[in-house]
Design a protein around this motif. Structure first.
Motif, short mmCIF file in Angstrom:
data_model
loop_
_atom_site.label_atom_id
_atom_site.label_comp_id
_atom_site.label_asym_id
_atom_site.label_seq_id
_atom_site.Cartn_x
_atom_site.Cartn_y
_atom_site.Cartn_z
N HIS A 1 -2.17 8.21 -42.03
CA HIS A 1 -2.64 7.72 -43.64
C HIS A 1 -2.09 6.26 -43.69
N THR A 2 -3.10 5.56 -43.73
CA THR A 2 -3.01 3.85 -43.59
C THR A 2 -2.09 3.41 -44.81
N GLN A 3 -2.13 4.02 -46.12
CA GLN A 3 -1.10 3.47 -47.04
C GLN A 3 0.18 4.60 -47.36
N GLN B 1 2.55 -1.21 -46.08
CA GLN B 1 1.13 -1.39 -46.07
C GLN B 1 0.38 -2.64 -46.72
N ALA C 1 -11.63 0.29 -42.86
CA ALA C 1 -10.48 0.88 -43.56
C ALA C 1 -10.28 0.03 -44.91
N SER D 1 -4.08 -0.75 -44.69
CA SER D 1 -3.73 -0.51 -43.25
C SER D 1 -2.11 -0.70 -43.47
N PRO D 2 -1.64 -0.09 -42.49
CA PRO D 2 -0.04 -0.22 -42.09
C PRO D 2 0.16 -1.65 -41.79
#
Length: 338
Positions: A102-104, A108, A327, A330-331
């Motif tokens: 989960h990118t956030q 992030q 996306a 992002s991390p």
């Protein structure tokens, strides 16, 4: 052109009709060269939390920690896989993995496709879903219509890869809110922020990457992967997005990005105010109107301690997101060099 009307107080079109990076345009070569002068000791600080923190989903029910799994080789898990099973003369051992991320979830970047608004950009009296610089929901930022669809989420414009392509390097500036206000919950307005900056001798110039240290991420670290939701949501400073002078300062300061070690940079939900139509006014200003990327849940405390001990507030910051096309966030694994 994608829009006839632009939101009041926005900079849509100022960097060009097709701009997708917003105030990252302020990170010019001369700004980056000047920022490099902040490197004096050659010491480096990782500003990311481990990406499995906060732990669980107490902070956001829809965001879960990363899941690592081995890939498959010949139908078997590719973990400590002995190549001798396929090639008797070989002694190599291979491990290979995949991640559901989960990118956030943790440290992030919010992309410019993360928050938009229903706004009458066409001037026809009908509000449509639009994002920074007039890019459209359903046309440029698309996703499935319902939970059963297998349609992917994809931003064909304003994707986080546009931020990655810039490189994202410049001068970081630390503002230590925890040092002034401790870890009590406080919605910080313009006057509060100015007092801290004046007391610590902090100045912000055009292109600076502003970091707000509140101690929130350090609390997450101290909780060791088992976060106390109520304690976290009742602690530390956040910015008061209902303070018009604070919003004007963000606009006028020339900062290129705005970063915090807390959950959302601003107080959420924002304080009730008659006539207010947005729950996240700083997200609206930064992501939707001005093209200012927001960093959240960064681990700033070790760097902040070092800077305070040295009587400094500035450093060189390298902080690109993953170059993941389409996306909306992002991390982040930022590195500060001092």
């Amino acid at each position: 052109m994608r829009w006839k009307n632009r939101p009041e107080g926005s900079n849509w079109g100022d960097f060009g009709e097709d701009d997708q990076i917003g105030r990252l345009n302020f990170l010019t070569p001369s700004v980056v060269r000047e920022a490099a002068s902040e490197i004096r000791e050659g010491l480096r600080f990782c500003l990311s939390l481990p990406l499995d923190l906060p732990g669980g989903n107490a902070l956001n029910a829809g965001r879960l920690p990363p899941q690592l799994r081995p890939t498959l080789r010949g139908g078997e898990p590719n973990s400590n896989y002995r190549l001798s099973a396929d090639f008797p003369d070989f002694r190599d051992v291979i491990s290979d993995d995949a991640v559901l991320l989960h990118t956030q979830y943790s440290s992030q970047w919010d992309g410019l496709s993360h928050v938009g608004q229903e706004f009458d950009a066409d001037g026809d009296g009908i509000a449509e879903v639009v994002y920074y610089n007039g890019y459209r929901g359903g046309e440029h930022i698309c996703g499935p219509k319902d939970a059963t669809s297998d349609t992917e989420m994809k931003a064909s414009a304003l994707g986080i890869e546009k931020m990655a392509e810039v490189g994202v390097q410049g001068r970081g500036v630390m503002i230590d809110l925890e040092g002034a206000y401790g870890r009590d919950s406080k919605s910080v307005g313009y006057d509060d922020l100015m007092r801290v900056m004046e007391a610590d001798g902090v100045t912000v110039e055009k292109g600076d990457m502003v970091c707000l240290h509140t101690g929130f991420a350090e609390m997450i670290v101290e909780m060791g992967g088992t976060p106390d939701k109520d304690k976290l949501h009742g602690s530390c400073c956040t910015l008061n997005g209902r303070d018009g002078r604070l919003l004007n300062w963000i606009t006028d300061s020339g900062l290129s990005v705005l970063i915090a070690d807390n959950y959302a940079v601003e107080t959420y939900p924002a304080q009730k105010q008659p006539g207010a139509c947005v729950a996240l006014p700083i997200h609206e200003l930064c992501l939707f109107k001005l093209g200012i990327h927001l960093g959240e849940l960064w681990h700033l405390t070790p760097l902040n301690r070092w800077l305070k001990a040295q009587g400094r507030s500035r450093f060189f910051l390298t902080a690109p997101p993953l170059r993941l096309p389409g996306a909306v966030g992002s991390p982040a694994n930022p590195v500060a060099t001092v």
